[in-house]
Design an enzyme around this catalytic site. Structure first.
Site, PDB file in Angstrom:
ATOM      1  NE  ARG A  58      -3.421  -0.493   2.577  1.00 26.00           N
ATOM      2  CZ  ARG A  58      -2.745  -1.661   3.134  1.00 26.00           C
ATOM      3  NH1 ARG A  58      -2.062  -1.400   4.028  1.00 26.00           N
ATOM      4  NH2 ARG A  58      -3.286  -2.639   3.436  1.00 26.00           N
ATOM      5  CB  THR A  59       3.569   2.589   2.354  1.00 26.38           C
ATOM      6  OG1 THR A  59       2.757   2.273   3.293  1.00 26.38           O
ATOM      7  CG2 THR A  59       4.653   3.512   2.320  1.00 26.38           C
ATOM      8  CE  LYS A  95      25.529 -12.086  -3.228  1.00 27.75           C
ATOM      9  NZ  LYS A  95      24.840 -11.406  -4.256  1.00 27.75           N
ATOM     10  NE  ARG A 124       7.037  -0.508   6.165  1.00 26.98           N
ATOM     11  CZ  ARG A 124       5.690  -0.094   6.320  1.00 26.98           C
ATOM     12  NH1 ARG A 124       5.400   1.105   5.539  1.00 26.98           N
ATOM     13  NH2 ARG A 124       4.924  -0.654   6.808  1.00 26.98           N
ATOM     14  CG  HIS A 151       4.430   5.499   8.174  1.00 24.96           C
ATOM     15  ND1 HIS A 151       4.963   5.983   6.680  1.00 24.96           N
ATOM     16  CD2 HIS A 151       3.439   4.663   7.976  1.00 24.96           C
ATOM     17  CE1 HIS A 151       4.573   5.485   6.022  1.00 24.96           C
ATOM     18  NE2 HIS A 151       3.653   4.490   6.410  1.00 24.96           N
TER      19      HIS A 151
END
Lengths: 313, 313, 313
Positions: free
Chosen positions: A60-61, A90, A111, A139
């Protein structure tokens, strides 16, 4: 509107009243321009590349940011597997990932599962970084779109009484919104939650310091007739140790059509979405329901931020 | 070509003969334009955003839609993790996801694991929804491209005898194609399958009702010399309870080069792909092999639908 | 610069000295144009579609290719789940996947877990295929960007002494770079590794055949003051049977700031990234550190290859 003073957006605390005005005016402008087919801004970020670096998926974001970038004519490189960058095998650091992305893109939307990651990335990045949520941390674009939705409806964020309802203890959105509301005058806040989910004391102390009156209540029915804005949040079952407490909470904090009828006619209902049962679908057609509009406002806010950050100089 | 009357595409049953003509003429037009470098349509959907909402991955179908959108100058937001929208933890409904996407995109292409999902989404969506396959339900663009491939080769879909071969009981594509063929005249169908994979009776009854002669056979060799089109499908081992039955089926329903030699010179071989062993690679160079062209036709059909739905008003 | 003679790029061995010059000159041109805002090449691949077919995720490499395509105005269809094409359930061959993609895209960038896959795909593809790494096999664009980074700094790749350090036995990058360095004159190579990770004999024999002097050492300190280029690689713990051997190796092959001080003032430090501990962050600010620039050069090399392959005729 002059140069935008921020290089990165990683937390709500970066925004003072003047900056909020700039972002909201730009968002208004974006909204108007979209309604007119994007004549003014539709190609404004052509040739720019936004990297969506999602260390955990949040469709959604991500979609909201990516749609915003494309509405401005920009381009995308995107991953929902960014953890692979720093995979056990890695072992790349966030620092190296950020430096490498600096060579490929013009702006990073990140994010991350760990609080503070976006700010850490911003510190070493030569291109703007926007925090799209970092763990239990910040956020900021959600906080901005929440505030913008209030402003959009009431024109002025002044002399409003705002109820925040549900899980206030762990809710990132209600914490940030409380913080940002202190920038405006005549604001009063009522926190409505079960005893186990009360707003934490750091926010309450901050409100006291800023002179914002607040109250607490456990009964939504008491509060509904008095407020201009009801900000609903999910109540998560897993927070409750005793199952009966949860059942009780659900009964009390679900905004049924009956409850909505007791609200002021001009009040608005907000929700960061996704919702569970706390707002039944029967409420969606009520003119006071603004949560889908709120999601839509996320597009304008993100367009505004992308535009301001990428055209700052 | 006038306004396209459909707002969404969720099932083959939405298409009558006139609509099929419109879609196929538009696909022809797209094909011609691509061959000329996209002069007419290459920027026709600039500023439009297509959201690929795949609740289960299907790279081939997704790529076909996304390439179609880009050949028209459009933009994409895409996820193969759409299930995360409705994850156990967050529990968002298809209804809410659709409403939110309405604020970000101009058209939704949806793949879902549950039959009926696309139609459900279409019912609440303010922007067009195209079904890219929903569980055991519909995959209407596949049905359209199959039919288009027949039309593309024979010019008219008239007086043709079509064999459908393989797993007809569970095959979504052969069911939809049978349905759409009833819109044309002079069509005869032969269902060729092992007894365990026979075409279901609902389709046979429908063909009877529409006056389309059909027959059943278990022997591909009998049928090959008489038909204009052989539509092959995968035979899935896991359908067979007795392993010997499967081995037997493989022997009978594999279209070897020897078998191809018995086909009419102008007949065509189709397959929805991916194939397993039912068509050996040695057949690929035969001029009657049309399955890769069929995949390519998917691009033109999807360009046509995107264009028609997004420029309808 | 005339037509580019390659149709596909799948291995370093396809490049002779003349081709390397063409690629590097084009990369120089791309770099210059980017600095000028992309006036000349910024729209040169508009209307072209690149398919990123990653059978295993490699965000860094994928982003580099995708950013390159977008800097040239091109479009993308992308998957990190390409294995789904050939899933057990569906069983599609690389051959069929490639043929289908030929209908959707203009160029394929492929990452695969099996050595030789890219060349196999190239053999049946009607559109160019670029190998973005295939298992233990080739990663030719990495080899080209490594060599380009040396050229970019020293102007001429002549009379240079190059040290390759770390895990030389399994390192795809040092093997390819050794191979390509034979195209230049006056080159000397020193392989610096623990005994268990020595460069394999096939490469050493090839160097002998081409008349390139090489030496081996286990002591980085010995080598540092004499060389123009130090190419560091990861030392992977899991290669060592005896844990003490690993600890020992780490102590010897970590390029600490103290060690860097012993290097020539004009020498350069390279690393294919991601790094583990073999180069501490304290080295990043040394002017000899070129590994982030090297990653950035990957963008120009990939822009050059995409441009050359897509405008060849």
């Amino acid at each position: 509107m002059g140069a935008f003073p921020l290089k990165h957006v990683y937390e709500a605390q970066q925004f003072d009243r003047r900056l909020l005005d700039t972002v909201f005016e730009t968002a208004d402008d974006m909204k108007r321009d979209m309604a007119e087919g994007g004549r003014r801004y539709g190609r404004s970020l052509a040739n720019k590349i936004m990297a969506s670096l999602f260390y955990e998926p949040s469709t959604r974001t991500r979609f909201s940011f990516e749609a915003a970038m494309m509405r401005l004519g920009g381009n995308l490189i995107t991953t929902e597997n960014a953890r692979e960058f720093s995979s056990a095998a890695k072992g790349e650091s966030l620092y190296d990932s950020t430096r490498i992305m600096n060579g490929y893109a013009d702006i990073i939307v990140m994010r991350h599962h760990e609080a503070g990651s976006a700010e850490k990335a911003a510190r070493v990045s030569t291109i703007p970084v926007i925090n799209a949520g970092d763990g239990a941390g910040q956020h900021p674009t959600q906080a901005l779109l929440d505030l913008y939705t209030i402003k959009d409806h009431f024109s002025e964020i002044n002399n409003l009484k705002v109820a925040m309802v549900g899980d206030l203890k762990y809710g990132r959105t209600v914490r940030s919104l409380s913080y940002l509301l202190t920038k405006y005058s005549g604001i009063r806040i009522v926190f409505v939650s079960p005893p186990v989910c009360r707003m934490a004391s750091d926010i309450k102390s901050y409100l006291d310091k800023e002179g914002i009156p607040w109250a607490e209540d456990t009964d939504l029915d008491n509060v509904l007739p008095q407020v201009d804005c009801v900000y609903m949040t999910r109540i998560q079952k897993e927070r409750f140790i005793i199952p009966e407490d949860y059942d009780d909470a659900v009964g009390k904090y679900v905004l049924t059509p009956e409850k909505v009828r007791r609200m002021k006619p001009d009040a608005i209902i907000m929700h960061p979405l996704p919702r569970l049962d706390e707002i039944p679908r029967a409420v969606d057609d009520d003119p006071r329901a603004h949560y889908f509009e709120q999601a839509q406002n996320g597009l304008y806010i993100r367009m505004a931020l992308l535009y301001l950050l990428l055209t700052a100089d």
